[in-house]
Motif scaffolding. Sequence first.
Motif, PDB file in Angstrom:
ATOM      1  N   LEU A 291      37.475 -55.056   4.647  1.00  0.00           N
ATOM      2  CA  LEU A 291      38.572 -54.526   5.462  1.00  0.00           C
ATOM      3  C   LEU A 291      39.061 -53.179   4.944  1.00  0.00           C
ATOM      4  CD1 LEU A 291      40.675 -57.746   6.193  1.00  0.00           C
ATOM      5  CD2 LEU A 291      38.763 -56.780   7.498  1.00  0.00           C
ATOM      6  N   THR A 292      38.123 -52.379   4.419  1.00  0.00           N
ATOM      7  CA  THR A 292      38.437 -51.035   3.930  1.00  0.00           C
ATOM      8  C   THR A 292      38.441 -50.069   5.108  1.00  0.00           C
ATOM      9  OG1 THR A 292      37.370 -51.508   1.807  1.00  0.00           O
ATOM     10  CG2 THR A 292      37.733 -49.191   2.372  1.00  0.00           C
ATOM     11  N   VAL A 293      39.604 -49.550   5.434  1.00  0.00           N
ATOM     12  CA  VAL A 293      39.742 -48.651   6.573  1.00  0.00           C
ATOM     13  C   VAL A 293      39.596 -47.217   6.075  1.00  0.00           C
ATOM     14  CG1 VAL A 293      41.253 -47.873   8.440  1.00  0.00           C
ATOM     15  CG2 VAL A 293      41.280 -50.283   7.719  1.00  0.00           C
ATOM     16  N   PRO A 294      38.647 -46.446   6.614  1.00  0.00           N
ATOM     17  CA  PRO A 294      38.450 -45.070   6.139  1.00  0.00           C
ATOM     18  C   PRO A 294      39.604 -44.173   6.535  1.00  0.00           C
ATOM     19  CG  PRO A 294      37.094 -45.471   8.070  1.00  0.00           C
ATOM     20  CD  PRO A 294      37.706 -46.799   7.692  1.00  0.00           C
TER      21      PRO A 294
ATOM     22  N   THR B  33      47.043 -54.803  16.215  1.00  0.00           N
ATOM     23  CA  THR B  33      46.349 -55.667  15.260  1.00  0.00           C
ATOM     24  C   THR B  33      46.774 -55.327  13.834  1.00  0.00           C
ATOM     25  OG1 THR B  33      44.484 -54.125  15.247  1.00  0.00           O
ATOM     26  CG2 THR B  33      44.341 -56.014  16.733  1.00  0.00           C
ATOM     27  N   ALA B  34      46.684 -56.318  12.936  1.00  0.00           N
ATOM     28  CA  ALA B  34      47.056 -56.080  11.543  1.00  0.00           C
ATOM     29  C   ALA B  34      46.102 -55.089  10.887  1.00  0.00           C
ATOM     30  CB  ALA B  34      47.055 -57.401  10.772  1.00  0.00           C
ATOM     31  N   THR B  35      44.810 -55.201  11.191  1.00  0.00           N
ATOM     32  CA  THR B  35      43.806 -54.269  10.678  1.00  0.00           C
ATOM     33  C   THR B  35      43.438 -53.293  11.789  1.00  0.00           C
ATOM     34  OG1 THR B  35      42.893 -55.960   9.207  1.00  0.00           O
ATOM     35  CG2 THR B  35      41.508 -54.044   9.675  1.00  0.00           C
ATOM     36  N   PRO B  36      43.510 -51.989  11.540  1.00  0.00           N
ATOM     37  CA  PRO B  36      43.125 -51.035  12.584  1.00  0.00           C
ATOM     38  C   PRO B  36      41.683 -51.243  13.028  1.00  0.00           C
ATOM     39  CG  PRO B  36      44.256 -49.913  10.788  1.00  0.00           C
ATOM     40  CD  PRO B  36      43.986 -51.308  10.312  1.00  0.00           C
ATOM     41  N   LEU B  37      41.414 -50.975  14.292  1.00  0.00           N
ATOM     42  CA  LEU B  37      40.058 -51.027  14.802  1.00  0.00           C
ATOM     43  C   LEU B  37      39.285 -49.814  14.287  1.00  0.00           C
ATOM     44  CD1 LEU B  37      41.624 -53.002  16.633  1.00  0.00           C
ATOM     45  CD2 LEU B  37      40.303 -52.131  18.573  1.00  0.00           C
ATOM     46  N   LEU B  38      37.998 -50.003  13.993  1.00  0.00           N
ATOM     47  CA  LEU B  38      37.139 -48.927  13.511  1.00  0.00           C
ATOM     48  C   LEU B  38      36.289 -48.422  14.667  1.00  0.00           C
ATOM     49  CD1 LEU B  38      35.975 -47.192  11.197  1.00  0.00           C
ATOM     50  CD2 LEU B  38      34.292 -49.025  10.810  1.00  0.00           C
TER      51      LEU B  38
ATOM     52  N   ARG C 174      40.405 -60.268  12.966  1.00  0.00           N
ATOM     53  CA  ARG C 174      40.230 -59.917  11.552  1.00  0.00           C
ATOM     54  C   ARG C 174      39.765 -58.475  11.430  1.00  0.00           C
ATOM     55  NH1 ARG C 174      35.855 -59.368   8.337  1.00  0.00           N
ATOM     56  NH2 ARG C 174      36.279 -59.424   6.096  1.00  0.00           N
ATOM     57  N   ALA C 175      38.668 -58.134  12.152  1.00  0.00           N
ATOM     58  CA  ALA C 175      38.122 -56.780  12.121  1.00  0.00           C
ATOM     59  C   ALA C 175      37.308 -56.567  13.392  1.00  0.00           C
ATOM     60  CB  ALA C 175      37.248 -56.573  10.889  1.00  0.00           C
ATOM     61  N   ILE C 176      37.463 -55.399  13.998  1.00  0.00           N
ATOM     62  CA  ILE C 176      36.703 -55.054  15.196  1.00  0.00           C
ATOM     63  C   ILE C 176      36.139 -53.644  15.048  1.00  0.00           C
ATOM     64  CG2 ILE C 176      36.881 -54.448  17.649  1.00  0.00           C
ATOM     65  CD1 ILE C 176      38.664 -56.811  18.080  1.00  0.00           C
TER      66      ILE C 176
END
Length: 456
Positions: free
Chosen positions: A443-446, A382-387, A210-212
Amino acid sequence: MNSLLSLLMVAALPVPAAPPAAGLDWYTCGKADDAQCAYLTVPVDWTHPGGEKIDIAVGRRPALDQAHKVGTLIFGPGGPWDPGVSRVTDGYDRFSDTLLDRFDIVSFDPRGSNGSHAVSCDPEQVAAAPYPVLADQQDFDDMLAYNRALWAECERRTGDLWNHADMTSNVRDLDALRAALGERQLTFQGSSYGTLLGEAYAERFPQRVRAIVLESVDDHSSRSTAEFLTAQTWASEDAFDAFVAWCARTESCALHGHDVVAVWNRLYDSAVAGRPDFTPFDLVAITYKRTKDADYDKLADYLAAVDGGAPGARLGSLPVVLPAFCADWSLPVRDYREYAGLLRRAARVAPHTHFPVQVFAVTSCLGWENVVYPQHDLHVRTATPLLLLNSRHDSATGWNWARNVERQLGRHGVLVTYEGDGHGSYSLSQCIRAVTDAYLISLTVPPRGTSCAAGT
């Protein structure tokens, strides 16, 4: 709201009961009133799931706002082998009030550490470790012989877990924990060595992410021992340079107005000459630790005192983390000639600090053969980029590492830089916390290239 006031307010309010997690039996534990513990049973060897089992210690603090809970945030501790359970159950205030409201915070002691079938070695053997910086072929041979004797005894005391404390096994443990918590996808924040776990999980189970968050980023792509040491040397020298610059502009620095580099070199040269109170490695390690924690005032006080005649400090026995590091890094060195060449190369990169403290890792792994998770470029989809989060000046995980990992991830990763010093930027910057919290909750990606100014 400051963290102390927040904790006092939380302690005064009833905590809503968290729903039971599938597969885990929770019980009250720790110093925090709302803390819970459990054990997750996993195979020692994941390739033989029906074989011997161990219990992984797990800790949880339920979300304070269960009605608006996002899910479970699993924290991956660093080290390797830093404890995770106590950081959750003993009132650890690592996370913002926002995250404490919206997530059950869960962490664990990685296999082989603390409450998770801790590796056992002969303490007398550990205390008798040779000096980690080698001077000749005889030192090289002695280190090899010591390592092999130590490992044999550790394996005898520990059992088969000694051969299965690698990152691939930890990834399987993390996925088992996710499933036992009833989470369809993983929400994870890894710090320092814990970022390697997050990277490895994202590679193996991209659809379960989901988010990493990767905070203080490990780069596992070094092609050789020389490349590994050079990258670490750059980070150490960069952090030392940041300390020197701080001292030049800070009147309260004990060495303000002095040539800090000359003081450090004078102490280093005296250690090389054989002074009895500390070794070159001791000085490098203390400098590394103080720059890592951005304790510049303490480092300046120490250097000024020792330069003025006070005795220097000696390190105690270094911890045994071998199967959690040597099995993850292929760092071969054929003989002393090659080893000496590595140190000469490091000294060219770091004319002041000479070599990184991580030379200890290389000598401690001399002769290790069972590398299960060797270095490689990341392949994450991944669907959501890693931060990614990293300080500009960090002696442990340098900005060079973080930028290289962002490059490997491509559109599947975004680096946010804290334009300051020290290790663990989430704890150092309110700006970094705000960016991270928005990512984990919404899930807000900067935008790529985002940074936070020092002190914000």
